[in-house]
Write an enzyme that holds these catalytic residues in place. Sequence first.
Site: not given
Length: 314
Positions: A11-12, A56, A75, A91, A105, A145
């Site tokens: 993404g950006f 995903d 996202s 999700k 973890k 969101y």
Amino acid sequence: MPRTLVTGAAGFLGSHLCEFLLNKGHEVIALDNLSTGTVNNITHLHGEQFTFVKHDVTEYIYCAGPLDYVLHFASPASPKDYLEMPIQTLKVGALGTHKALGIAKEKKATFLIASTSEVYGDPQKHPQKEDYWGHVNPVGPRGVYDEAKRFAEAITMAYHRSHGLDTRIVRIFNTYGPRMRASDGRAIPSFIPQALRNEPITVFGDGSQTRSFCYVDDLVEGFCRLLMSDYHEPVNLGNPREMTIGELAKAIIVATGSDSEIIYNPLPVDDPKVRQPDIALAKRILGWEPTVSLEQGLAKTVKWFRQQAETSPE
Ligand code: UDP
């Protein structure tokens, strides 16, 4: 050499972050399901220190070998994208954050969640400080969101408190720069191509709503300073220079030398009327503040959009 897993890497923000980490000597494992990101953002990064896996992150995340950092940036991030993908947005904020925390973890890695100024909703306090709990409509269209990110912050703090996980929470205010998708519907990547084509600039509402825009390089520097700190509570990162969207449209007309006129379209539901980060905390604990002016940042962004128009004209 630190080994770092980045979700939302194509993404950006994710792609700029990967580039920064590689320059700092990290080995980077980059995950993205390419729902809003594109491999075009990361092809120039390919090399021995960079591995891309199409995945995903709402599904179990597997990664062989040790990890020092898990940085969760996956996202949809523009209102248009998350309104088109409301369930995926919920999700990835909820299940995706859980999976990313789980691998952090397992590997005893430091975890950073990309949260957002949207946790403040349509704010009734201005500017927004980290101790403001916000004014979010949970059942409005933007709630998918805002509430996903609020949940992401809550589960991150729970992993910190219950499992002793080393965590960071960054609340990102409006950010811009090269590699924003022209079709993502946000103000800057919409206005610049409109201006370059001398088409009308589509201001929503009367343009009096305000935002504060941070250039991407400043933001990425802030992420890395936060990562190197030991601060677990949320930290705002953004540029405090506030302006109306009408003023932004005019600044883009100047930056592009365009003949575009400004037209006024309906304001989206629950569009925040004001937004400006209070960055006193980031200044104090990270010694961070933005250094790129709007004029400098817009010039770099306009240059990139011009090159895009030349290499892939519509
Ligand atoms: N906006 C606009 N025209 C557009 C896109 C956005 O006037 O073509 C407005 C939008 O209504 C909001 C502001 O610009 O008030 C910033 O919107 P953006 O989608 O960039 O981010 P937001 O801060 O709302 O998440």
